[in-house]
Design an enzyme around this catalytic site. Structure first.
Site, mmCIF file in Angstrom:
data_model
loop_
_atom_site.group_PDB
_atom_site.id
_atom_site.type_symbol
_atom_site.label_atom_id
_atom_site.label_comp_id
_atom_site.label_asym_id
_atom_site.label_seq_id
_atom_site.Cartn_x
_atom_site.Cartn_y
_atom_site.Cartn_z
ATOM 1 N N PRO A 1 45.218 50.691 41.310
ATOM 2 C CG PRO A 1 44.204 51.778 39.523
ATOM 3 C CD PRO A 1 45.522 51.209 39.964
ATOM 4 C CD GLU A 2 44.247 47.290 46.869
ATOM 5 O OE1 GLU A 2 43.487 46.446 47.380
ATOM 6 O OE2 GLU A 2 45.240 47.737 47.454
#
Length: 270
Positions: free
Chosen positions: A2-3
């Site tokens: 997840p960014e």
């Protein structure tokens, strides 16, 4: 992994269910994540209310009266809102049971995430070296020019360095450099001020658009409601090596920079 847009999507998804709710119980089934969960965490937060949830880089900050609980989703972690009696699965490691009859559950198959604690008046060591937020005024063209001056580092690696600017992960670095027309391999110190200004704006625009759309769909990430938390974006370069450039039609080149997949157009990015 997840960014930043995915983490911000998670924050927005869980905040209405968690903020101003009292923590009835903390259930830790697996204390050994990337770092051990503090043994006293239950003592510090049970009976207290979550005042608000903030985000710093990819860390979610749960503010309590006594301090802050830091949560990082690692490579494949997720946070979901569930009924308090929902049975846990194999990879469901931590529950925050709330006075609403719901719980917030951390699921982390690879156990690269983290649940840590920061006392009021202190800053956790993981946060002290972080650069500015990319959507803040602290990240400006002038600031980026200062960071790039005299540097031989490839520009893509520099903007992915969290001590320079946080949250520009691999997906969004590829996309921002394409939008700015800059070859990701180019030495940071050999890029003009005008082009760095375009890159600064591209980073802000790409991340803002991703947050608005709810982030980019990743294989093993789910949002706060247990459903896919965001919509698939049309990515111009990331994951499209060998496919035609959306601008010129030439095949996109895929290379490795510091072991990370890097896709760009040799015609449009200089």
């Amino acid at each position: 992994m997840p960014e930043l847009p995915e983490v911000e999507t998670t924050r927005r998804g869980i905040a209405p269910h968690v903020e101003q709710r009292q923590v009835v119980a903390l259930r830790v089934r697996q204390p050994r994540l990337r770092w051990p969960i503090p043994e006293q965490l239950a003592q510090w937060i049970e009976g207290d209310r979550v005042q608000r949830i903030e985000r710093r880089s990819k860390y979610l900050l749960f503010r309590f009266a006594r301090g802050t609980m830091l949560v990082h989703l690692g490579m494949s972690g997720s946070l979901r809102i569930l009924a308090a009696d929902e049975a846990p699965g194999k990879h469901d490691h931590v529950d925050l049971v709330l006075d609403s009859g719901q719980l917030l559950r951390l699921t982390d198959p690879r156990r690269f995430g983290a649940v840590l604690w920061q006392e009021n008046g202190t800053e956790h060591s993981l946060l002290t070296t972080l650069g500015p937020e990319p959507l803040s005024d602290g990240f400006s063209a002038e600031y980026l020019q200062q960071c790039c001056a005299g540097r031989r580092t490839a520009i893509k690696l520099l903007i992915m360095n969290a001590s320079v600017v946080v949250g520009v992960g691999n997906i969004y670095a590829n996309e921002a450099l394409y939008a700015a027309g800059i070859d990701p391999r180019r030495a940071a110190g050999r890029i003009s001020a005008a082009r760095l200004e375009r890159l600064t704006e591209a980073i802000k625009q790409v991340l803002a658009a991703a947050i608005e759309q709810g982030g980019t769909t990743l294989r093993d990430f789910v949002g706060g409601d247990g459903k896919p938390g965001y919509f698939k974006q049309e990515l111009h370069v990331y994951g499209r090596g060998g496919e035609p450039c959306h601008q010129c039609g030439q095949p996109l080149l895929e290379v490795k920079l510091n072991q990370r997949s890097t896709v760009f157009c040799r015609q449009c990015q200089r």
